[in-house]
Design a protein around this motif. Structure first.
Motif, PDB file in Angstrom:
ATOM      1  N   SER A 136       0.832  -1.200   0.000  1.00 46.74           N
ATOM      2  CA  SER A 136       0.000   0.000   0.000  1.00 46.74           C
ATOM      3  C   SER A 136       0.868   1.253   0.000  1.00 46.74           C
ATOM      4  CB  SER A 136      -0.901  -0.003   1.239  1.00 46.74           C
ATOM      5  OG  SER A 136      -1.575   1.238   1.351  1.00 46.74           O
ATOM      6  N   PRO A 137       0.641   2.149  -0.969  1.00 45.73           N
ATOM      7  CA  PRO A 137       1.413   3.405  -0.967  1.00 45.73           C
ATOM      8  C   PRO A 137       1.232   4.203   0.322  1.00 45.73           C
ATOM      9  CG  PRO A 137       0.303   3.086  -3.069  1.00 45.73           C
ATOM     10  CD  PRO A 137      -0.226   2.027  -2.155  1.00 45.73           C
ATOM     11  N   SER A 138       0.103   3.988   1.021  1.00 48.68           N
ATOM     12  CA  SER A 138      -0.108   4.720   2.273  1.00 48.68           C
ATOM     13  C   SER A 138       0.893   4.312   3.341  1.00 48.68           C
ATOM     14  CB  SER A 138      -1.531   4.486   2.776  1.00 48.68           C
ATOM     15  OG  SER A 138      -1.748   3.112   3.063  1.00 48.68           O
ATOM     16  N   MET A 139       1.436   3.084   3.225  1.00 49.81           N
ATOM     17  CA  MET A 139       2.437   2.631   4.195  1.00 49.81           C
ATOM     18  C   MET A 139       3.841   3.092   3.823  1.00 49.81           C
ATOM     19  SD  MET A 139       0.915   0.961   6.579  1.00 49.81           S
ATOM     20  CE  MET A 139       2.306   0.130   7.332  1.00 49.81           C
ATOM     21  N   TYR A 140       4.024   3.517   2.573  1.00 53.71           N
ATOM     22  CA  TYR A 140       5.354   3.937   2.133  1.00 53.71           C
ATOM     23  C   TYR A 140       5.867   5.123   2.953  1.00 53.71           C
ATOM     24  CZ  TYR A 140       4.876   1.124  -2.142  1.00 53.71           C
ATOM     25  OH  TYR A 140       4.741   0.096  -3.044  1.00 53.71           O
ATOM     26  N   VAL A 141       4.933   5.982   3.391  1.00 54.88           N
ATOM     27  CA  VAL A 141       5.331   7.236   4.031  1.00 54.88           C
ATOM     28  C   VAL A 141       6.229   6.981   5.233  1.00 54.88           C
ATOM     29  CG1 VAL A 141       4.476   9.286   5.219  1.00 54.88           C
ATOM     30  CG2 VAL A 141       3.236   8.361   3.261  1.00 54.88           C
ATOM     31  N   TRP A 142       5.818   6.054   6.080  1.00 51.79           N
ATOM     32  CA  TRP A 142       6.548   5.869   7.335  1.00 51.79           C
ATOM     33  C   TRP A 142       7.909   5.225   7.098  1.00 51.79           C
ATOM     34  CZ3 TRP A 142       4.016   9.042  10.003  1.00 51.79           C
ATOM     35  CH2 TRP A 142       2.648   9.159   9.832  1.00 51.79           C
ATOM     36  N   PHE A 143       7.978   4.287   6.167  1.00 52.38           N
ATOM     37  CA  PHE A 143       9.285   3.706   5.844  1.00 52.38           C
ATOM     38  C   PHE A 143      10.181   4.747   5.169  1.00 52.38           C
ATOM     39  CE2 PHE A 143       6.511  -0.022   6.120  1.00 52.38           C
ATOM     40  CZ  PHE A 143       7.253  -0.823   6.974  1.00 52.38           C
ATOM     41  N   ALA A 144       9.583   5.624   4.358  1.00 60.06           N
ATOM     42  CA  ALA A 144      10.379   6.677   3.717  1.00 60.06           C
ATOM     43  C   ALA A 144      10.979   7.614   4.769  1.00 60.06           C
ATOM     44  CB  ALA A 144       9.515   7.461   2.735  1.00 60.06           C
ATOM     45  N   LEU A 213      -5.975  10.811  -4.726  1.00 59.35           N
ATOM     46  CA  LEU A 213      -6.011  11.894  -3.733  1.00 59.35           C
ATOM     47  C   LEU A 213      -5.707  11.397  -2.321  1.00 59.35           C
ATOM     48  CD1 LEU A 213      -9.021  14.126  -4.867  1.00 59.35           C
ATOM     49  CD2 LEU A 213      -6.602  14.730  -4.801  1.00 59.35           C
ATOM     50  N   GLY A 214      -5.935  10.085  -2.071  1.00 63.35           N
ATOM     51  CA  GLY A 214      -5.607   9.546  -0.753  1.00 63.35           C
ATOM     52  C   GLY A 214      -4.132   9.684  -0.421  1.00 63.35           C
ATOM     53  N   VAL A 215      -3.281   9.417  -1.425  1.00 58.45           N
ATOM     54  CA  VAL A 215      -1.837   9.588  -1.227  1.00 58.45           C
ATOM     55  C   VAL A 215      -1.507  11.046  -0.936  1.00 58.45           C
ATOM     56  CG1 VAL A 215       0.411   9.386  -2.344  1.00 58.45           C
ATOM     57  CG2 VAL A 215      -1.311   7.591  -2.660  1.00 58.45           C
ATOM     58  N   PHE A 216      -2.148  11.945  -1.703  1.00 62.02           N
ATOM     59  CA  PHE A 216      -1.855  13.367  -1.502  1.00 62.02           C
ATOM     60  C   PHE A 216      -2.263  13.822  -0.093  1.00 62.02           C
ATOM     61  CE2 PHE A 216      -3.549  17.712  -1.489  1.00 62.02           C
ATOM     62  CZ  PHE A 216      -2.385  18.411  -1.753  1.00 62.02           C
ATOM     63  N   TRP A 217      -3.463  13.436   0.346  1.00 67.58           N
ATOM     64  CA  TRP A 217      -3.906  13.881   1.670  1.00 67.58           C
ATOM     65  C   TRP A 217      -3.037  13.305   2.768  1.00 67.58           C
ATOM     66  CZ3 TRP A 217      -6.172  18.013   0.999  1.00 67.58           C
ATOM     67  CH2 TRP A 217      -7.172  18.194   0.056  1.00 67.58           C
ATOM     68  N   GLN A 218      -2.471  12.126   2.551  1.00 61.43           N
ATOM     69  CA  GLN A 218      -1.626  11.533   3.584  1.00 61.43           C
ATOM     70  C   GLN A 218      -0.286  12.250   3.743  1.00 61.43           C
ATOM     71  OE1 GLN A 218      -0.798   7.379   3.093  1.00 61.43           O
ATOM     72  NE2 GLN A 218      -0.302   7.116   5.243  1.00 61.43           N
ATOM     73  N   VAL A 219       0.313  12.649   2.618  1.00 63.77           N
ATOM     74  CA  VAL A 219       1.633  13.293   2.711  1.00 63.77           C
ATOM     75  C   VAL A 219       1.536  14.811   2.807  1.00 63.77           C
ATOM     76  CG1 VAL A 219       2.740  11.415   1.457  1.00 63.77           C
ATOM     77  CG2 VAL A 219       1.920  13.407   0.197  1.00 63.77           C
ATOM     78  N   SER A 220       0.379  15.370   2.477  1.00 66.43           N
ATOM     79  CA  SER A 220       0.275  16.833   2.429  1.00 66.43           C
ATOM     80  C   SER A 220       0.592  17.526   3.764  1.00 66.43           C
ATOM     81  CB  SER A 220      -1.107  17.256   1.928  1.00 66.43           C
ATOM     82  OG  SER A 220      -2.117  16.763   2.762  1.00 66.43           O
ATOM     83  N   PRO A 221       0.216  16.964   4.938  1.00 64.61           N
ATOM     84  CA  PRO A 221       0.605  17.660   6.171  1.00 64.61           C
ATOM     85  C   PRO A 221       2.120  17.815   6.313  1.00 64.61           C
ATOM     86  CG  PRO A 221      -1.070  16.004   6.626  1.00 64.61           C
ATOM     87  CD  PRO A 221      -0.635  15.787   5.222  1.00 64.61           C
ATOM     88  N   PHE A 222       2.869  16.821   5.869  1.00 64.29           N
ATOM     89  CA  PHE A 222       4.332  16.893   5.973  1.00 64.29           C
ATOM     90  C   PHE A 222       4.914  17.833   4.911  1.00 64.29           C
ATOM     91  CE2 PHE A 222       2.875  12.620   7.177  1.00 64.29           C
ATOM     92  CZ  PHE A 222       3.212  12.635   8.519  1.00 64.29           C
TER      93      PHE A 222
END
Length: 355
Positions: A136-144, A213-222
């Protein structure tokens, strides 16, 4: 091997200082920033219109104001809008991260891709896909974030070895070494594991396509939060750019500011890599373009970089859709092609010294 050595500020025959940039007055700099914002708006409109299906400006406008569920309106709202928004956030994040890194390290070659931050984030994601089966790309954020943070500490630690402590040249060399090492490990994983290769091959090329847009909303705060913090740190960056001793004499707590900037770069670069893959060149080149326009004052340089970054990245994405029709060329490949001659130009305009 050759390394860059800073050249004293060039002085014009009329006594002016070229380091002030092409736009010397506050009024012209403000006007230039407004023009860049207009340019950014135009590039965003092109991103919504251009692709395998050409759309008119009226169709794009009606997709937002009078949505009727047609294929054209679905293309705008479901495919091209997320792509454009991610390009805005990632482009600004990479450019601001590059400007912060160049100010903190006082190294004109510093950038998330040169100092290994992008490579660390990419390696962590590929490893997570390979070992943990993360898809899931949503999990990529934390490993990144984890990969970018560990790589930042590692590069700074290697670059700090020795009596003289960290220096621009040592940090750049440490970044190149760590980037090469992580790149080799990443390639090794992809060669021996076909499932991982299938999962991340397009992401590794650096692309804005295929993100929702789910990916965008997840990383947008950072991305947004980090960019805003970068804009608020411009006075501290100006002091750091003068050197450690001068910065301390001005009363600045340099260790605290450097630590804060390191966290900022991790958030910006890690979020950008998680959303779009390891896109190079933007973090290195955009601060140089901004510096040529407004000089080294970070109160202007960082805002210019925050606008120029998405202009460059979204324009590269649009070019990638046009030159390889009916297929597409990833934005990361386009920036890499443009970045090669720019790096050569950057090296040729500086004085070189052999090691």
């Amino acid at each position: 091997m050759a390394v860059l050595v800073a050249r004293p500020a060039a002085v014009r025959p009329d006594g002016g200082d070229r380091r002030r940039g092409l736009l010397c007055r506050a009024g012209s700099r403000a006007g230039g920033l407004v023009l860049l914002l207009v340019l950014l708006l135009g590039v965003c409109l092109l991103s919504l219109r251009v692709g395998s299906v050409e759309l008119s400006a009226q169709t794009v406008w009606r997709a937002f104001t009078d949505f009727d569920g047609s294929n054209e309106h679905l293309i705008v709202t479901s495919l091209r809008l997320p792509r454009t928004l991610i390009g805005l956030g990632v482009g600004a994040a990479l450019a601001v991260a590059g400007a912060v890194m160049q100010a903190v390290t006082r190294n004109p070659l510093a950038g998330p891709d040169i100092l290994g931050v992008n490579a660390g984030a990419a390696f962590a994601i590929v490893t997570a896909v390979f070992l943990l089966g993360v898809v899931s790309p949503s999990m990529y954020v934390w490993f990144a974030f984890a990969g970018a943070a560990v790589t930042t500490v590692l590069v700074y630690g290697i670059g700090s070895v020795g009596r003289t402590g960290p220096s621009p040249v040592k940090l750049a060399l440490a970044g190149v070494v760590v980037t090469s090492l992580l790149g080799s490990w990443t390639s090794g994983v992809l060669v021996f594991n076909e499932r991982t290769l299938d999962e991340v091959r397009f992401w590794l090329a650096g692309s804005l396509a295929g993100r929702d847009l789910g990916v965008f909303w997840q990383v947008s705060p950072f991305l947004v939060g980090g960019t805003v913090v970068g804009l608020l740190l411009t006075r501290q960056l100006n002091a750091l750019a003068l050197g450690e001793d001068v910065s301390r004499s001005l009363g600045q707590r340099t260790a605290l500011v450097r630590a804060g900037c390191a966290v900022l770069v991790v958030l910006l670069a890690g979020g950008a890599v998680a959303a779009a893959g390891p896109i190079g060149f933007v973090g290195l080149a955009v601060p140089h373009v901004a510096r040529a326009l407004v000089g080294p004052d970070h109160r202007w340089l960082v805002p210019y970089a925050a606008v120029l970054g998405p202009v460059l990245l979204i324009a590269a994405d649009v070019v990638g859709r046009v030159v390889a029709r009916p297929a597409e060329l990833q934005a990361g490949i386009v920036t890499a092609i443009v970045g090669a001659p720019f790096r050569i130009h950057l090296a040729r305009r500086r004085k070189l010294a052999g090691l």
